[in-house]
Design a protein around this motif. Structure first.
Motif, PDB file in Angstrom:
ATOM      1  N   LEU A 201      -2.320 -13.980  -7.144  1.00 29.10           N
ATOM      2  CA  LEU A 201      -3.137 -13.911  -6.130  1.00 29.10           C
ATOM      3  C   LEU A 201      -2.927 -13.002  -5.120  1.00 29.10           C
ATOM      4  CD1 LEU A 201      -5.532 -15.396  -4.813  1.00 29.10           C
ATOM      5  CD2 LEU A 201      -3.768 -16.961  -3.658  1.00 29.10           C
ATOM      6  N   LEU A 202      -1.693 -12.567  -4.935  1.00 32.96           N
ATOM      7  CA  LEU A 202      -1.494 -11.471  -3.801  1.00 32.96           C
ATOM      8  C   LEU A 202      -1.878 -10.293  -4.475  1.00 32.96           C
ATOM      9  CD1 LEU A 202       0.563 -10.465  -1.612  1.00 32.96           C
ATOM     10  CD2 LEU A 202       2.251 -10.090  -3.254  1.00 32.96           C
ATOM     11  N   ALA A 203      -1.882  -9.955  -5.853  1.00 32.39           N
ATOM     12  CA  ALA A 203      -2.207  -8.668  -6.369  1.00 32.39           C
ATOM     13  C   ALA A 203      -3.595  -8.813  -6.454  1.00 32.39           C
ATOM     14  CB  ALA A 203      -1.600  -8.740  -7.991  1.00 32.39           C
ATOM     15  N   SER A 204      -4.405  -9.777  -6.467  1.00 31.13           N
ATOM     16  CA  SER A 204      -5.927  -9.831  -6.666  1.00 31.13           C
ATOM     17  C   SER A 204      -6.481  -9.509  -5.195  1.00 31.13           C
ATOM     18  CB  SER A 204      -6.225 -11.062  -7.085  1.00 31.13           C
ATOM     19  OG  SER A 204      -7.981 -11.275  -6.884  1.00 31.13           O
ATOM     20  N   MET A 205      -5.857  -9.988  -4.201  1.00 31.40           N
ATOM     21  CA  MET A 205      -6.046  -9.646  -2.682  1.00 31.40           C
ATOM     22  C   MET A 205      -5.993  -8.233  -2.296  1.00 31.40           C
ATOM     23  SD  MET A 205      -5.072 -13.163  -0.290  1.00 31.40           S
ATOM     24  CE  MET A 205      -5.386 -14.650  -0.960  1.00 31.40           C
ATOM     25  N   ALA A 206      -4.779  -7.818  -2.838  1.00 34.47           N
ATOM     26  CA  ALA A 206      -4.486  -6.335  -2.378  1.00 34.47           C
ATOM     27  C   ALA A 206      -5.560  -5.463  -3.129  1.00 34.47           C
ATOM     28  CB  ALA A 206      -3.005  -6.046  -3.179  1.00 34.47           C
ATOM     29  N   LYS A 207      -6.156  -5.772  -4.296  1.00 26.29           N
ATOM     30  CA  LYS A 207      -6.908  -4.969  -4.881  1.00 26.29           C
ATOM     31  C   LYS A 207      -8.300  -5.038  -4.050  1.00 26.29           C
ATOM     32  CE  LYS A 207      -5.153  -5.190  -9.524  1.00 26.29           C
ATOM     33  NZ  LYS A 207      -5.306  -5.598 -10.980  1.00 26.29           N
ATOM     34  N   ARG A 208      -8.712  -6.421  -3.647  1.00 28.33           N
ATOM     35  CA  ARG A 208     -10.045  -6.471  -2.922  1.00 28.33           C
ATOM     36  C   ARG A 208      -9.975  -5.636  -1.648  1.00 28.33           C
ATOM     37  NH1 ARG A 208     -13.011 -11.077  -4.458  1.00 28.33           N
ATOM     38  NH2 ARG A 208     -13.995 -11.069  -2.615  1.00 28.33           N
ATOM     39  N   GLY A 209      -8.839  -5.746  -0.978  1.00 27.60           N
ATOM     40  CA  GLY A 209      -8.890  -5.342   0.326  1.00 27.60           C
ATOM     41  C   GLY A 209      -8.250  -3.755   0.262  1.00 27.60           C
ATOM     42  N   ALA A 210      -7.953  -3.104  -0.789  1.00 29.69           N
ATOM     43  CA  ALA A 210      -7.353  -1.640  -1.059  1.00 29.69           C
ATOM     44  C   ALA A 210      -8.469  -0.547  -0.211  1.00 29.69           C
ATOM     45  CB  ALA A 210      -7.450  -1.296  -2.347  1.00 29.69           C
ATOM     46  N   ASP A 211      -9.508  -0.681  -0.345  1.00 28.77           N
ATOM     47  CA  ASP A 211     -10.591   0.388   0.233  1.00 28.77           C
ATOM     48  C   ASP A 211     -10.634   0.221   1.839  1.00 28.77           C
ATOM     49  OD1 ASP A 211     -11.487   0.878  -2.197  1.00 28.77           O
ATOM     50  OD2 ASP A 211     -13.363  -0.464  -2.039  1.00 28.77           O
ATOM     51  N   GLU A 212     -10.514  -0.784   2.194  1.00 34.02           N
ATOM     52  CA  GLU A 212     -10.094  -1.081   3.832  1.00 34.02           C
ATOM     53  C   GLU A 212      -8.924  -0.416   4.230  1.00 34.02           C
ATOM     54  OE1 GLU A 212      -9.011  -2.783   7.467  1.00 34.02           O
ATOM     55  OE2 GLU A 212      -8.069  -3.331   5.574  1.00 34.02           O
ATOM     56  N   MET A 213      -7.804  -0.902   3.333  1.00 33.63           N
ATOM     57  CA  MET A 213      -6.534  -0.240   3.671  1.00 33.63           C
ATOM     58  C   MET A 213      -6.615   1.300   3.606  1.00 33.63           C
ATOM     59  SD  MET A 213      -3.207  -0.729   4.503  1.00 33.63           S
ATOM     60  CE  MET A 213      -3.462  -2.412   4.270  1.00 33.63           C
ATOM     61  N   ALA A 214      -7.090   1.838   2.743  1.00 34.75           N
ATOM     62  CA  ALA A 214      -7.293   3.220   2.465  1.00 34.75           C
ATOM     63  C   ALA A 214      -7.896   3.822   3.690  1.00 34.75           C
ATOM     64  CB  ALA A 214      -8.007   3.656   1.200  1.00 34.75           C
ATOM     65  N   ASP A 215      -8.947   3.245   4.050  1.00 37.79           N
ATOM     66  CA  ASP A 215      -9.777   3.756   5.502  1.00 37.79           C
ATOM     67  C   ASP A 215      -8.811   3.845   6.586  1.00 37.79           C
ATOM     68  OD1 ASP A 215     -11.915   4.191   3.687  1.00 37.79           O
ATOM     69  OD2 ASP A 215     -12.938   2.525   4.379  1.00 37.79           O
ATOM     70  N   ARG A 216      -8.076   2.677   6.751  1.00 33.91           N
ATOM     71  CA  ARG A 216      -7.241   2.538   7.890  1.00 33.91           C
ATOM     72  C   ARG A 216      -6.163   3.504   8.144  1.00 33.91           C
ATOM     73  NH1 ARG A 216      -4.265  -3.138   8.337  1.00 33.91           N
ATOM     74  NH2 ARG A 216      -6.304  -3.677   8.640  1.00 33.91           N
ATOM     75  N   TYR A 217      -5.367   3.677   6.742  1.00 30.37           N
ATOM     76  CA  TYR A 217      -4.335   4.647   6.895  1.00 30.37           C
ATOM     77  C   TYR A 217      -4.681   6.036   6.242  1.00 30.37           C
ATOM     78  CZ  TYR A 217      -1.397   0.565   8.142  1.00 30.37           C
ATOM     79  OH  TYR A 217      -0.991  -0.627   8.834  1.00 30.37           O
ATOM     80  N   LEU A 218      -5.765   6.355   6.004  1.00 35.58           N
ATOM     81  CA  LEU A 218      -6.477   7.510   5.625  1.00 35.58           C
ATOM     82  C   LEU A 218      -5.640   7.743   4.133  1.00 35.58           C
ATOM     83  CD1 LEU A 218      -6.238   9.690   8.779  1.00 35.58           C
ATOM     84  CD2 LEU A 218      -8.210   8.275   7.752  1.00 35.58           C
ATOM     85  N   ILE A 219      -5.573   6.955   3.478  1.00 37.12           N
ATOM     86  CA  ILE A 219      -4.896   7.143   2.021  1.00 37.12           C
ATOM     87  C   ILE A 219      -6.076   7.537   0.839  1.00 37.12           C
ATOM     88  CG2 ILE A 219      -3.765   5.903   0.227  1.00 37.12           C
ATOM     89  CD1 ILE A 219      -2.767   3.988   2.186  1.00 37.12           C
ATOM     90  N   GLU A 220      -5.840   8.566   0.217  1.00 36.51           N
ATOM     91  CA  GLU A 220      -6.815   9.086  -0.478  1.00 36.51           C
ATOM     92  C   GLU A 220      -6.702   8.574  -2.104  1.00 36.51           C
ATOM     93  OE1 GLU A 220      -6.341  13.191  -1.001  1.00 36.51           O
ATOM     94  OE2 GLU A 220      -6.914  13.725   1.132  1.00 36.51           O
ATOM     95  N   ASN A 221      -5.513   8.130  -2.485  1.00 31.69           N
ATOM     96  CA  ASN A 221      -5.211   7.482  -3.427  1.00 31.69           C
ATOM     97  C   ASN A 221      -5.677   5.904  -3.385  1.00 31.69           C
ATOM     98  OD1 ASN A 221      -3.959   6.187  -6.074  1.00 31.69           O
ATOM     99  ND2 ASN A 221      -3.129   8.398  -6.491  1.00 31.69           N
ATOM    100  N   ARG A 222      -6.461   5.376  -4.379  1.00 34.88           N
ATOM    101  CA  ARG A 222      -6.751   4.122  -4.299  1.00 34.88           C
ATOM    102  C   ARG A 222      -5.637   3.121  -5.009  1.00 34.88           C
ATOM    103  NH1 ARG A 222      -8.798  -0.559  -6.302  1.00 34.88           N
ATOM    104  NH2 ARG A 222     -10.312  -1.907  -5.080  1.00 34.88           N
ATOM    105  N   GLU A 223      -4.713   3.539  -5.902  1.00 40.13           N
ATOM    106  CA  GLU A 223      -3.914   2.774  -6.237  1.00 40.13           C
ATOM    107  C   GLU A 223      -2.761   2.754  -5.234  1.00 40.13           C
ATOM    108  OE1 GLU A 223      -2.229   4.214 -10.215  1.00 40.13           O
ATOM    109  OE2 GLU A 223      -4.398   3.695 -11.214  1.00 40.13           O
TER     110      GLU A 223
END
Length: 271
Positions: A201-223
């Protein structure tokens, strides 16, 4: 008081055991022993604090799910009764509101239902032993998730027997449990460890929230964003477990204070 073996005596209410290890009268209590980490004090079932601890972790997971974009419901009432036929509903009129609900999953995330349980080290340490030979699991939380899954099926079967008299085959509760895809088990340990279901469940949530995390921390790589999200969520969930466990222990320190038993006796006597 202190003891030379590093343990302290604590007057927590723990029902004594009979000659064969079975519990005797729940109205009788004795002084217990708290180890240097307060494990016994945290595990005693005495004041509702363990349920409060469970709920704190449950709501932390729910908040993470909301942040990740899941549709979330906590304590899912009516998931079974909504699907009952009219004739079955009439047969349930004699039961209390809580009994009519049957099974109440802790969480619903999108269309999946979950039941969350925590485990703590007891005096025998057996619940933290995965039991590789009998269960195939090496950790207590993995073993607990297996028992949760079996428990949900057993409860549904018991409800069918008790409320509809279905002794063989599937009744309304078991059919509904199958329709919703079962109730998925989640387990955590008192030291912050997670079972396979909770890890997934943790991994599933992390994948769903990855785009928001990338925008917040300016991370170019989605993985990489998924990894950062998992790190933060694991920290948040682990901290929730530790905080809840600490609150249980702090709330029970009074039982180790000098004169507590005498004061409790006076309160019970109304003097």
């Amino acid at each position: 008081g202190d003891r030379r073996d590093g343990q302290g005596v604590c007057a927590f209410e723990q029902p004594p055991r009979g000659p064969r290890g079975g519990r005797v009268s729940q109205k009788r209590y004795k002084r217990g022993v708290v180890d240097e980490h307060g494990v016994a004090g945290c595990c005693a079932r005495m004041d509702g604090a363990l349920r409060t601890c469970h709920d704190a972790v449950k709501h932390t997971i729910a908040r993470s799910a909301v942040d990740a974009g899941f549709r979330v419901e906590v304590e899912v009432y009516g998931v079974f009764t909504r699907a009952l036929r009219e004739a079955d509903r009439r047969r349930m009129d004699a039961y209390s509101v809580r009994e009519k609900q049957g099974l109440v999953p802790d969480l619903q995330l999108d269309d999946s239902h979950y039941e969350l349980k925590g485990i703590r080290v007891d005096s025998s340490r057996t619940n933290y032993n995965g039991g590789v030979r009998s269960t195939g699991f090496s950790t207590g939380v993995a073993k607990k998730e297996l028992s949760i899954a079996n428990l949900m099926v057993e409860k549904a079967a018991k409800l069918d027997r008790d409320t509809f008299g279905v002794a063989v085959g599937q009744g309304p509760w078991q059919r509904r449990l199958e329709e919703i895809g079962g109730i998925k088990p989640l387990a955590f340990g008192q030291f912050g460890e997670m079972g396979p279901g909770l890890e997934a469940l943790l991994a599933s949530m992390a994948k769903r929230g990855a785009d928001e995390m990338a925008d917040r921390y300016l991370i170019e790589n989605r993985e990489a964003a998924v990894g950062v999200q998992m790190f933060h969520m694991r920290q948040r969930w682990g901290a929730a477990v530790w905080r809840a466990q600490t609150q249980v222990l702090l709330g029970r320190l009074k039982y180790a204070l000098p004169g507590w038993e005498e004061a409790e006796s006076r309160r019970a006597a109304g003097t």
